[in-house]
Write a protein that holds these residues in place. Structure first.
Motif, PDB file in Angstrom:
ATOM      1  N   MET A 157       0.857  -1.187   0.000  1.00 33.53           N
ATOM      2  CA  MET A 157       0.000   0.000   0.000  1.00 33.53           C
ATOM      3  C   MET A 157       0.888   1.229   0.000  1.00 33.53           C
ATOM      4  SD  MET A 157      -3.120   1.341   2.224  1.00 33.53           S
ATOM      5  CE  MET A 157      -4.098   0.631   0.930  1.00 33.53           C
ATOM      6  N   ILE A 158       0.661   2.110  -0.954  1.00 39.18           N
ATOM      7  CA  ILE A 158       1.510   3.292  -1.070  1.00 39.18           C
ATOM      8  C   ILE A 158       0.685   4.570  -0.979  1.00 39.18           C
ATOM      9  CG2 ILE A 158       3.379   2.232  -2.385  1.00 39.18           C
ATOM     10  CD1 ILE A 158       1.929   3.289  -4.893  1.00 39.18           C
ATOM     11  N   ALA A 159       1.189   5.484  -0.162  1.00 38.78           N
ATOM     12  CA  ALA A 159       0.602   6.820  -0.083  1.00 38.78           C
ATOM     13  C   ALA A 159       1.283   7.698  -1.115  1.00 38.78           C
ATOM     14  CB  ALA A 159       0.802   7.407   1.311  1.00 38.78           C
ATOM     15  N   VAL A 160       0.486   8.518  -1.804  1.00 39.11           N
ATOM     16  CA  VAL A 160       1.011   9.377  -2.860  1.00 39.11           C
ATOM     17  C   VAL A 160       0.880  10.828  -2.416  1.00 39.11           C
ATOM     18  CG1 VAL A 160       0.905   9.945  -5.304  1.00 39.11           C
ATOM     19  CG2 VAL A 160       0.153   7.689  -4.525  1.00 39.11           C
ATOM     20  N   GLY A 161       2.009  11.450  -2.098  1.00 37.80           N
ATOM     21  CA  GLY A 161       1.983  12.830  -1.634  1.00 37.80           C
ATOM     22  C   GLY A 161       2.906  13.710  -2.455  1.00 37.80           C
ATOM     23  N   GLU A 162       2.913  14.997  -2.157  1.00 39.28           N
ATOM     24  CA  GLU A 162       3.715  15.934  -2.953  1.00 39.28           C
ATOM     25  C   GLU A 162       4.088  17.177  -2.166  1.00 39.28           C
ATOM     26  OE1 GLU A 162       1.765  18.774  -2.994  1.00 39.28           O
ATOM     27  OE2 GLU A 162       0.266  17.378  -2.192  1.00 39.28           O
ATOM     28  N   MET A 163       5.042  17.886  -2.707  1.00 33.52           N
ATOM     29  CA  MET A 163       5.425  19.209  -2.210  1.00 33.52           C
ATOM     30  C   MET A 163       5.823  20.037  -3.414  1.00 33.52           C
ATOM     31  SD  MET A 163       6.005  21.171   0.376  1.00 33.52           S
ATOM     32  CE  MET A 163       6.114  22.901  -0.118  1.00 33.52           C
ATOM     33  N   GLY A 164       5.219  21.208  -3.562  1.00 35.17           N
ATOM     34  CA  GLY A 164       5.590  22.054  -4.689  1.00 35.17           C
ATOM     35  C   GLY A 164       4.850  23.376  -4.600  1.00 35.17           C
ATOM     36  N   ILE A 165       5.557  24.427  -4.218  1.00 34.36           N
ATOM     37  CA  ILE A 165       4.904  25.736  -4.159  1.00 34.36           C
ATOM     38  C   ILE A 165       4.341  26.054  -5.554  1.00 34.36           C
ATOM     39  CG2 ILE A 165       5.283  28.217  -3.787  1.00 34.36           C
ATOM     40  CD1 ILE A 165       5.321  26.499  -1.203  1.00 34.36           C
TER      41      ILE A 165
END
Lengths: 342, 342
Positions: A157-165
């Motif tokens: 099971m994989i969580a898909v997250g991000e960071m990007g102003i």
């Protein structure tokens, strides 16, 4: 996943010592996961979170409350263990990987950091497509490769997250194009714009859509939407989601941005929907429209709007609890409990 | 809890590396818990769940889909570890105690079982008050004593759950009287009634209210509501909640029944509200009305309707996650991250 596993799961759920259907959404979660694993559920699940980071050329247009440097600063924060996603990953036994797909900074190699930089930030989507064709392909491929690596590590099971102003600007543009809804309805305050800032952001998105997709009557090609108004981390997430579904890995979406990547993936390959879970519904107004389009019910609704995969990781204990109940509860016959009379 | 702790908590939350307010409901949860502990947060919390079990005389009126024996059968299931609450308590490191306040059966003493039987089931609330004054006092006192024992064990957060065939009938009657809403609006299917069964249940509740509280214009005394149309486990939960709040223990409510006990406690001592958390919103229609009356926002909304404390225990990892974030995240200054520009 095959229908027969869902049916077998429901039969088992109905045999457990509880009123029929009384676990509500947990029953649907358990049945979906049972089907994804092809009936081979082993607990605890091997869980991982991926945070895709990139900068956005559109930050030139003042669409965000935070300066562009924050993307790189937050990547440092991830690598030092101080961000929200670090705390939640540690608390819930989730292996965390940070993926630099296009941050406008150079990072020394570090444990937990995958270097897959395509470009130091996407292009300014108001002036030109956010990516050219080669850049789009490279970002998609970075995601697909990470899915293969997740499969090799037997992650379930994989969580898909991000960071990007700047990335809610891209996600809102994608959402407007994929749903056909007015820009204002799918555009929020991002990390904290005031009313004037949000209005300027709506204006930028509207003009970008007019530039790249002038014939608004036509249904836009999802990959072309991604290329023109998306971002490097969104494209990588799209590739990651498509690759994970192909590898039969369950995918826990996070907020508005990761769901916009899933919406592109869904438009390309609707059958991958069987592998998707929605961790939460964020406060960004476009998110609920995307979830509806995807037919997903969010596990949590806590007005979070942080990204990084935080809502996805926070939902994992709920999902795993549903599997524990499925696997470990007694049945009416084993426990000698009477069933319903009427 | 004092306001100054809430303010200190908010100042800390605003210093963490995330957009202001972006943890949504988690921020309110952390601030409330910080205030409850008087600024002495130590993690992990010592967590416990209490399942109050009793039978109901009103089951003579065929108000439930399951036969009365199921209460005792489920208590055996709890003691053997096969019920949903056992699975969830084990998964989330919660100490489980089952309290027999009035089950119509005799149990051998067992670890995890507290014997506090007042009577083998409440009286039939359609024919007479569910409890006489002595029975009500004994049930309340059983709850207060358990709260004292929880304090002695230094438990910091307690889930309040129950088991009792027929108890949604009592909870609906309490809800109608405390909220002034029509019986039909606060009465559901319980463990699984069909339409005819639910209509008969509504009729029984309406007639019971008419018998015990004929002058419907007057605001009924909450203890008299509890005595006439409540139940032994509901009265014990009311005493437990009042005692726990007095001992400054955080209380995680479960579904409709435990919230009906909290509503009685709230009517008697509104200041105890500061110690309440709502674990989830159940599918029983009366629950959301009670939550609104108490001013509580449920942490989870998963259409569960199982009771036993399951929704409360399932919400505990979310609450504890909010405290981890509060305690462990880096601040803008410690991580060198820029704050918002506009």
């Amino acid at each position: 996943p095959e229908e027969k596993y869902r049916e077998a799961a429901q039969r088992r759920l109905d045999s457990l010592t509880k009123p029929l259907g009384s676990l509500g959404v947990l029953e649907a979660l358990a049945a979906q996961m049972y089907a994804i694993t092809g009936g081979n559920l082993s607990l605890p699940l091997r869980r991982a979170a991926y945070v895709f980071a990139a900068d956005h050329g559109v930050t030139e247009e003042a669409v965000s409350a935070y300066p562009r440097e924050v993307t790189a600063q937050m990547v440092h924060n991830f690598l030092q263990g101080g961000a929200a996603i670090n705390v939640l990953s540690k608390a819930h036994r989730v292996e965390l990987t940070v993926v630099d797909v296009g941050v406008d900074a150079v990072f020394a190699s570090a444990p937990g950091l995958v270097e897959a930089k395509v470009r130091r930030g996407s292009r300014n989507l108001l002036r030109e497509p956010a990516m050219n064709h080669e850049e789009l392909c490279a970002a998609l491929e970075a995601g697909v490769k990470l899915a293969q690596s997740a499969q090799a590590k037997q992650q379930q099971m994989i969580a898909v997250g991000e960071m990007g102003i700047g990335n809610t600007t891209a996600a809102s543009a994608i959402t407007a194009l994929l749903t056909g809804l007015p820009v204002a309805e799918v555009t929020g305050r991002g990390a904290g714009l005031d009313d004037a800032g949000r209005n300027a952001k709506i204006d930028v998105i509207g003009r970008a859509i007019e530039r790249h997709f002038p014939s608004s009557g036509m249904k836009a090609d999802p990959l072309e939407v991604l290329r023109c108004v998306g971002g490097l981390e969104i494209a990588a997430m799209t590739g990651f989601i498509l690759g994970a579904a192909r590898a039969r890995i369950a995918i826990m979406l996070d907020g508005f941005i990761s769901t916009s990547a899933a919406a592109v993936a869904y438009a390309m390959a609707p059958q991958m929907k069987d592998y998707l879970f929605a961790g939460h519904c964020s406060q960004e107004p476009g998110h609920q429209h995307l979830l509806r389009q995807l037919g997903l019910r969010p596990i949590l609704s806590l007005d979070m709007r942080l990204g990084e995969g935080t809502g996805a990781v926070l939902a994992m204990p709920v999902l795993e609890s549903s599997l524990r109940l499925f696997s470990e509860m007694a049945t009416f016959s084993s426990a000698g409990v009477s069933t319903a009379a009427r």
